[in-house]
Design an enzyme around this catalytic site. Structure first.
Site, PDB file in Angstrom:
ATOM      1  N   THR A   1       0.873  -1.179   0.000  1.00 24.09           N
ATOM      2  CA  THR A   1       0.000   0.000   0.000  1.00 24.09           C
ATOM      3  C   THR A   1       0.898   1.214   0.000  1.00 24.09           C
ATOM      4  O   THR A   1       1.980   1.186   0.582  1.00 24.09           O
ATOM      5  CB  THR A   1      -0.864  -0.011   1.281  1.00 24.09           C
ATOM      6  OG1 THR A   1      -1.806  -1.053   1.162  1.00 24.09           O
ATOM      7  CG2 THR A   1      -1.576   1.306   1.508  1.00 24.09           C
TER       8      THR A   1
ATOM      9  N   GLY B   1     -11.405  -1.102   2.467  1.00 20.81           N
ATOM     10  CA  GLY B   1     -10.569  -0.982   3.660  1.00 20.81           C
ATOM     11  C   GLY B   1     -10.359   0.454   4.095  1.00 20.81           C
ATOM     12  O   GLY B   1     -11.007   1.387   3.595  1.00 20.81           O
TER      13      GLY B   1
ATOM     14  N   THR C   1      -1.094   2.279   6.892  1.00 24.06           N
ATOM     15  CA  THR C   1      -0.985   1.041   6.132  1.00 24.06           C
ATOM     16  C   THR C   1      -1.040  -0.142   7.095  1.00 24.06           C
ATOM     17  O   THR C   1      -0.752   0.006   8.274  1.00 24.06           O
ATOM     18  CB  THR C   1       0.316   1.009   5.303  1.00 24.06           C
ATOM     19  OG1 THR C   1       0.509  -0.305   4.786  1.00 24.06           O
ATOM     20  CG2 THR C   1       1.534   1.386   6.126  1.00 24.06           C
ATOM     21  N   GLY C   2      -1.423  -1.280   6.563  1.00 24.48           N
ATOM     22  CA  GLY C   2      -1.511  -2.479   7.393  1.00 24.48           C
ATOM     23  C   GLY C   2      -2.924  -3.022   7.407  1.00 24.48           C
ATOM     24  O   GLY C   2      -3.698  -2.786   6.475  1.00 24.48           O
TER      25      GLY C   2
HETATM   26  N1  ASP Z   1      -4.558  -0.990   4.745  1.00 23.08           N
HETATM   27  C1  ASP Z   1      -4.750  -1.716   3.518  1.00 23.08           C
HETATM   28  C2  ASP Z   1      -6.113  -2.380   3.565  1.00 23.08           C
HETATM   29  O1  ASP Z   1      -6.445  -2.966   4.577  1.00 23.08           O
HETATM   30  C3  ASP Z   1      -3.710  -2.747   3.224  1.00 23.08           C
HETATM   31  C4  ASP Z   1      -2.273  -2.383   3.496  1.00 23.08           C
HETATM   32  O2  ASP Z   1      -1.975  -1.263   3.927  1.00 23.08           O
HETATM   33  O3  ASP Z   1      -1.388  -3.233   3.258  1.00 23.08           O
HETATM   34  O4  ASP Z   1      -6.791  -2.364   2.575  1.00 23.08           O
END
Ligand code: ASP
Length: 296
Positions: free
Chosen positions: A165, A195, A216-217
């Protein structure tokens, strides 16, 4: 990294999580290029909004990141993209969720913001809106990389990497803040799942009076903690940005145990970066520092 700055600042991230060894250097080069693009935009007199859009676009076009081209596939093997952008000047914001066949979701999110109506458009409605503002659809294959296709095929059994991301926060020469985030979401996500990256206050937030953040996450955990706004509220309470970012991640970890990262900028251009994951590639350029500082 914690230097006080009143000049323009661009801070970019390339996703929190475990990075496959062959992608580490490629990702570093990508976030460096994105920070440089954002910096050029700012020093040429561009706005913070313009800078975060340009920085994120570079990463959406880079197949090494999970955004735009190179995004991960959902459970049905399709790419559905989330993105958002916010202007700290007047709290204007735009976002799109679960959108297919759009090469630069951040630009579509910016167009949503510019239209001044709904803040979040999803699915087919977002694609219809794209057509009205002249953003053309690409073919689905244009976003699909062999790496993501292979990963999708093996993911059920493997502890595959889950990062990429992208996001950016910026302070421009006029003292305005902005933030943007863009993602393909989580691999094997349910079709239609939206998300944090599409949700203002969760994945993205910017307010000139306080600060700007991109997360992110694990999106579900980020939504529960309204993480971007929570971190910005810690600035309101007088925390330094680095401590505000760390506290936000600490609280999320304590409440959910999920993996996340955040980049944060306050209205003075001071930066905060925190993660509870092994890696989160970031690049920052501050006044008087034309070489990006890269850290992960
Ligand atoms: N936060 C993003 C989601 O849950 C994914 C990511 O940041 O890796 O869609």
């Amino acid at each position: 990294m914690s230097a006080r700055s009143f000049g323009p600042v661009i801070l970019v991230h390339g996703g929190a999580g475990k990075v496959a060894p062959d992608l580490v250097e490629v990702r570093r080069a990508g976030i460096r290029a994105a920070a440089e693009k954002g910096w050029q935009t700012l020093t040429a007199g561009g706005s913070a909004v313009e800078a975060v859009e340009q920085a994120v676009k570079i990463l959406e076009d880079d197949p090494a990141f999970n955004a735009g081209r190179g995004a991960c596939l959902n459970r049905d093997g399709e790419i559905e993209l989330d993105a958002s952008i916010m202007d700290g000047r007047d709290l204007a914001a735009g976002a799109i969720g679960a959108v297919k066949r759009i090469a630069n979701p951040v630009t579509l999110a910016r167009a949503v913001m510019g239209a001044g109506g709904p803040i979040l458009l999803v699915g087919d409605g977002a694609r219809q809106f794209a057509a009205t503002v002249g953003i053309t659809e690409c073919v689905a294959e244009a976003l699909l990389t062999e790496r993501q296709r292979t990963r999708w095929a093996i993911l059920r059994e493997e502890d595959a990497e889950n990062v990429g991301t992208v996001g950016a926060v910026a302070l421009d020469q006029a003292g305005h803040l902005a933030a943007a985030t863009s993602t393909g979401g989580l691999p094997l996500k349910a079709p239609g799942r939206v998300g944090d990256s599409a949700l203002i206050g969760c994945g993205t937030y910017a307010d000139d009076q306080l600060g700007a953040a991109s997360c992110t996450g694990n999106g579900e955990a980020i939504i529960k903690l309204v993480l971007a706004k929570t971190a910005v509220e810690f600035l309101r309470m007088g925390e330094e940005p680095m401590e505000a970012a760390r506290r936000a991640v600490r609280e999320l970890t304590a409440r959910t145990g999920a993996e996340v990262g955040i980049i944060l900028l306050d209205s003075y251009g001071r930066i905060g970066v925190a993660r509870n994951t092994a890696q989160m590639a970031c690049a920052c350029i501050l006044e008087g520092n034309t070489e990006p500082e890269i850290f992960d």
